[in-house]
Design a protein around this motif. Sequence first.
Motif, PDB file in Angstrom:
ATOM      1  N   PRO A  73     -56.738 -56.447  16.937  1.00 28.02           N
ATOM      2  CA  PRO A  73     -55.556 -57.293  16.609  1.00 28.02           C
ATOM      3  C   PRO A  73     -55.656 -57.565  15.023  1.00 28.02           C
ATOM      4  CG  PRO A  73     -56.836 -58.070  18.552  1.00 28.02           C
ATOM      5  CD  PRO A  73     -57.628 -56.722  17.987  1.00 28.02           C
ATOM      6  N   PHE A  74     -54.232 -57.889  14.768  1.00 28.68           N
ATOM      7  CA  PHE A  74     -53.854 -58.146  13.163  1.00 28.68           C
ATOM      8  C   PHE A  74     -52.940 -59.227  13.177  1.00 28.68           C
ATOM      9  CE2 PHE A  74     -52.211 -55.692   9.234  1.00 28.68           C
ATOM     10  CZ  PHE A  74     -52.851 -56.474   8.487  1.00 28.68           C
ATOM     11  N   TYR A 108     -47.475 -75.046   3.337  1.00 25.21           N
ATOM     12  CA  TYR A 108     -47.024 -73.759   3.781  1.00 25.21           C
ATOM     13  C   TYR A 108     -47.863 -72.803   3.228  1.00 25.21           C
ATOM     14  CZ  TYR A 108     -44.966 -72.112  -0.767  1.00 25.21           C
ATOM     15  OH  TYR A 108     -44.887 -71.721  -2.148  1.00 25.21           O
ATOM     16  N   GLY A 109     -48.932 -73.128   2.268  1.00 23.95           N
ATOM     17  CA  GLY A 109     -50.061 -72.232   1.669  1.00 23.95           C
ATOM     18  C   GLY A 109     -51.075 -71.938   2.627  1.00 23.95           C
ATOM     19  N   VAL A 110     -51.268 -73.024   3.747  1.00 24.73           N
ATOM     20  CA  VAL A 110     -52.419 -72.838   4.846  1.00 24.73           C
ATOM     21  C   VAL A 110     -52.303 -71.561   5.616  1.00 24.73           C
ATOM     22  CG1 VAL A 110     -53.622 -74.028   6.630  1.00 24.73           C
ATOM     23  CG2 VAL A 110     -52.777 -75.367   4.628  1.00 24.73           C
ATOM     24  N   ASN A 111     -53.368 -70.701   5.656  1.00 29.91           N
ATOM     25  CA  ASN A 111     -53.167 -69.534   6.347  1.00 29.91           C
ATOM     26  C   ASN A 111     -54.283 -69.126   7.089  1.00 29.91           C
ATOM     27  OD1 ASN A 111     -53.057 -66.703   4.304  1.00 29.91           O
ATOM     28  ND2 ASN A 111     -54.350 -68.449   4.191  1.00 29.91           N
ATOM     29  N   VAL A 112     -53.767 -68.518   8.320  1.00 27.98           N
ATOM     30  CA  VAL A 112     -55.112 -67.573   8.997  1.00 27.98           C
ATOM     31  C   VAL A 112     -54.614 -66.161   9.120  1.00 27.98           C
ATOM     32  CG1 VAL A 112     -55.475 -69.495  10.660  1.00 27.98           C
ATOM     33  CG2 VAL A 112     -53.798 -67.876  11.164  1.00 27.98           C
ATOM     34  N   ASN A 113     -55.854 -65.465   8.647  1.00 29.35           N
ATOM     35  CA  ASN A 113     -55.356 -63.998   8.730  1.00 29.35           C
ATOM     36  C   ASN A 113     -56.645 -63.313   9.672  1.00 29.35           C
ATOM     37  OD1 ASN A 113     -53.229 -63.485   6.576  1.00 29.35           O
ATOM     38  ND2 ASN A 113     -54.580 -65.017   5.622  1.00 29.35           N
ATOM     39  N   VAL A 147     -55.665 -60.683   0.531  1.00 25.97           N
ATOM     40  CA  VAL A 147     -56.100 -60.349   2.048  1.00 25.97           C
ATOM     41  C   VAL A 147     -54.917 -59.542   2.432  1.00 25.97           C
ATOM     42  CG1 VAL A 147     -56.606 -61.354   4.175  1.00 25.97           C
ATOM     43  CG2 VAL A 147     -56.796 -62.540   2.072  1.00 25.97           C
ATOM     44  N   GLU A 148     -55.225 -58.507   3.038  1.00 24.67           N
ATOM     45  CA  GLU A 148     -54.183 -57.600   3.719  1.00 24.67           C
ATOM     46  C   GLU A 148     -53.576 -58.409   4.993  1.00 24.67           C
ATOM     47  OE1 GLU A 148     -55.239 -53.694   4.399  1.00 24.67           O
ATOM     48  OE2 GLU A 148     -53.269 -53.113   5.422  1.00 24.67           O
ATOM     49  N   ALA A 149     -52.200 -58.332   5.041  1.00 31.52           N
ATOM     50  CA  ALA A 149     -51.563 -59.205   6.194  1.00 31.52           C
ATOM     51  C   ALA A 149     -50.465 -57.928   6.602  1.00 31.52           C
ATOM     52  CB  ALA A 149     -50.625 -60.336   5.390  1.00 31.52           C
ATOM     53  N   PRO A 150     -50.103 -58.374   7.933  1.00 26.95           N
ATOM     54  CA  PRO A 150     -49.057 -57.452   8.536  1.00 26.95           C
ATOM     55  C   PRO A 150     -47.428 -57.657   8.089  1.00 26.95           C
ATOM     56  CG  PRO A 150     -50.018 -59.316   9.935  1.00 26.95           C
ATOM     57  CD  PRO A 150     -50.298 -59.015   8.800  1.00 26.95           C
ATOM     58  N   TYR A 151     -47.329 -58.047   6.918  1.00 27.37           N
ATOM     59  CA  TYR A 151     -46.029 -58.157   6.363  1.00 27.37           C
ATOM     60  C   TYR A 151     -46.088 -58.086   4.862  1.00 27.37           C
ATOM     61  CZ  TYR A 151     -48.019 -62.819   5.299  1.00 27.37           C
ATOM     62  OH  TYR A 151     -48.761 -63.756   4.871  1.00 27.37           O
ATOM     63  N   GLY A 170     -48.945 -56.744   1.626  1.00 31.93           N
ATOM     64  CA  GLY A 170     -48.775 -55.952   2.413  1.00 31.93           C
ATOM     65  C   GLY A 170     -47.834 -54.748   1.894  1.00 31.93           C
ATOM     66  N   ASN A 171     -47.862 -54.466   0.552  1.00 33.58           N
ATOM     67  CA  ASN A 171     -47.304 -53.577  -0.202  1.00 33.58           C
ATOM     68  C   ASN A 171     -47.549 -52.290  -0.096  1.00 33.58           C
ATOM     69  OD1 ASN A 171     -44.852 -53.452  -1.928  1.00 33.58           O
ATOM     70  ND2 ASN A 171     -46.090 -53.482  -3.829  1.00 33.58           N
ATOM     71  N   ASN A 172     -48.230 -51.737   0.925  1.00 28.75           N
ATOM     72  CA  ASN A 172     -48.603 -50.304   1.086  1.00 28.75           C
ATOM     73  C   ASN A 172     -49.554 -49.755  -0.035  1.00 28.75           C
ATOM     74  OD1 ASN A 172     -47.092 -50.734   3.520  1.00 28.75           O
ATOM     75  ND2 ASN A 172     -45.364 -49.798   2.614  1.00 28.75           N
ATOM     76  N   PHE A 173     -50.248 -50.475  -0.762  1.00 31.61           N
ATOM     77  CA  PHE A 173     -51.084 -50.032  -1.864  1.00 31.61           C
ATOM     78  C   PHE A 173     -50.245 -48.990  -2.610  1.00 31.61           C
ATOM     79  CE2 PHE A 173     -53.586 -50.872   1.992  1.00 31.61           C
ATOM     80  CZ  PHE A 173     -54.340 -51.991   1.536  1.00 31.61           C
ATOM     81  N   GLN A 174     -49.104 -49.649  -3.360  1.00 28.28           N
ATOM     82  CA  GLN A 174     -48.335 -48.810  -4.251  1.00 28.28           C
ATOM     83  C   GLN A 174     -47.731 -49.586  -5.193  1.00 28.28           C
ATOM     84  OE1 GLN A 174     -44.963 -47.187  -2.110  1.00 28.28           O
ATOM     85  NE2 GLN A 174     -44.699 -48.976  -0.794  1.00 28.28           N
ATOM     86  N   ASN A 175     -47.446 -49.270  -6.252  1.00 25.49           N
ATOM     87  CA  ASN A 175     -46.746 -49.776  -7.330  1.00 25.49           C
ATOM     88  C   ASN A 175     -45.200 -50.083  -7.004  1.00 25.49           C
ATOM     89  OD1 ASN A 175     -48.820 -50.101  -8.743  1.00 25.49           O
ATOM     90  ND2 ASN A 175     -48.130 -48.914 -10.445  1.00 25.49           N
ATOM     91  N   GLY A 176     -44.383 -51.300  -7.790  1.00 24.57           N
ATOM     92  CA  GLY A 176     -43.160 -51.310  -7.413  1.00 24.57           C
ATOM     93  C   GLY A 176     -43.060 -52.506  -6.398  1.00 24.57           C
ATOM     94  N   TYR A 177     -41.926 -52.558  -5.713  1.00 27.49           N
ATOM     95  CA  TYR A 177     -41.636 -53.800  -4.558  1.00 27.49           C
ATOM     96  C   TYR A 177     -41.422 -52.568  -3.658  1.00 27.49           C
ATOM     97  CZ  TYR A 177     -38.995 -57.047  -1.905  1.00 27.49           C
ATOM     98  OH  TYR A 177     -38.372 -57.877  -0.839  1.00 27.49           O
ATOM     99  N   LEU A 178     -42.495 -52.366  -2.654  1.00 20.05           N
ATOM    100  CA  LEU A 178     -42.182 -51.324  -1.593  1.00 20.05           C
ATOM    101  C   LEU A 178     -41.940 -50.088  -2.251  1.00 20.05           C
ATOM    102  CD1 LEU A 178     -40.818 -53.381   1.192  1.00 20.05           C
ATOM    103  CD2 LEU A 178     -43.021 -52.400   1.235  1.00 20.05           C
TER     104      LEU A 178
END
Length: 553
Positions: free
Chosen positions: A160-161, A230-235, A298-302, A314-322
């Motif tokens: 699960p993610f 809105y900053g409160v989160n679970v990952n 923290v890596e997230a599914p978005y 969640g930027n796919n470990f690359q530069n730029g915006y996606l």
Amino acid sequence: MKRNPSTTIFTRLLLGAGLCFGAVQAHAQTPEFTRQDTLRGSITPERAWWDLTYYHLDVEVNPTDSAIWGTNTIQYKVLEPHQRMQIDLQPPMRIQKVVQNGKDLQFEQDGNAWFVQLGEQQEPDSVNSVEVHYGGKPQVSENPPWSGGLTWRYDSNGRPFVANSNQGDGASLWWPAKDHMYDEPDSMLISVKVPKGLTDVSNGRLRKVEQHADGTSTFHWFVSNPINNYGVNVNIADYVHFSEKYQGEKGELDLDYYVLRGNLAKAKKQFKDVPRMLEAFEHWFGPYPFYEDSYKLVEAPYLGMEHQSSITYGNNFQNGYLGRDLSGTGWGDKFDYIIIHESGHEWFANNITYQDYADMWIHESFTTYSENLFLDYHYGKEAAAAYVIGQRDLIQNDRPIIGAYGVNQTGSGDMYPKGANMLHTLRQIVNDDEKWRGILRGLNKEFYHQTVTTAQVENYLSKQTGRDLRPFFDQYLRDVRIPEFQYRMEGNKLMYRWNNSVADFNMPVNVHVNGKAQWLEPTTNWQELKGAPKKAKLEVDRNFYVTAAKATS
Ligand SMILES: [Zn+2]
């Protein structure tokens, strides 16, 4: 929050990246506000009488049936005697019971708001608490992070993610809260029970992990600073962890990184942008605002979100915006957009937080502007200017940047590129980079850990720059016209003024007259440019977000 794709340009950009958009068009329609919008977006009498001091959110998150069950203990200080309390929780989530001092309280639901009748007299200055028991299957996000809700996915190993994202839609999508931005608890404990073998990463520092006999575990995260809802989160995922220390302005800062098991090598390389980000932003904005709570990525599914002290990535470990440079200049390829942008929000969103969603520019204009200051620090002023000016192609001037107050309504997506260009223009007006840096650092000091209004920010900037900036902000935040520097010949005289602007627009501007730079103080009335050569060629410094035109008569 990240750029909202409700404006067509971002829709186009992101469609190009293969994302899909379901529910984003609603934002663009003419708003009609309801009683529910007012209950959500205003400081109702049932909210105004109490001041949040502490939350303990204690939940079990179950990926098997997409449900969340638990309690939120809400501690508050009484400001005025009152016995009716508004708590927000959006269906299909529901409150089961509310307990104070061991007694069940009466409550009734009005849409997303729940009104609790307190049994005991609320004495001013006393600190009390209620325990809210709740649960259900929260809304699933159709398009995270732009549409709010939970995201339930699986990693490539079938584990699960899970993550939440809910700016705008509200924390009350998944937990009972005072869901208005004006009030923040002074601290918060987040306890999250997860299935065997999984890790929860939330905000602040990990206090302890409780192992239960059935193999589940509860992660207790403590946030020792005010936090916006809105900053409160679970990952929740099968995370691997690595860390480093950063020597910053306030001493040693812990940097902790959590990524999916298969992404460790890529993350160790890509996350080198984090210390570079801290170096640039501490220089421009002052110390990272949450040393006590550490910095986490923290890596997230978005794509990403500015969750306080646990930035999601969640930027796919690359530069730029996606992988794309939003400025079209090449400078956007020099850094990982999500690391830089979302972390910039630690100063503008998490340290200085809007009170009303209508003032979201305070988060997004300064943070989009921060991308160019990152470039300025590492690549120089010319690169930075090219980048922010390059983003002008994204401006739509469709509606004002400031939205409607009191109804949880945000303004135009122009708050990103236009807001950044407004601040870049203001830097030109200040015309003293050290002074400008002092003002940006001053903002973070003056409004340290506070929620603010646009008026407070405007007044601060007016005071510090020594100019009445009201017409400037009216122009760029409350109007959609781009001011035009207009000039014409009147006999032998060269005349100039501001056109296409608010009535009292009076911004100074740097103009090149036959290539020679000169400061002018135009108003909306014609003035003579004294000593102008007969055949003068006028060009406005391109760092100002204005147009220029020669009038025909
Ligand atoms: Zn943002």
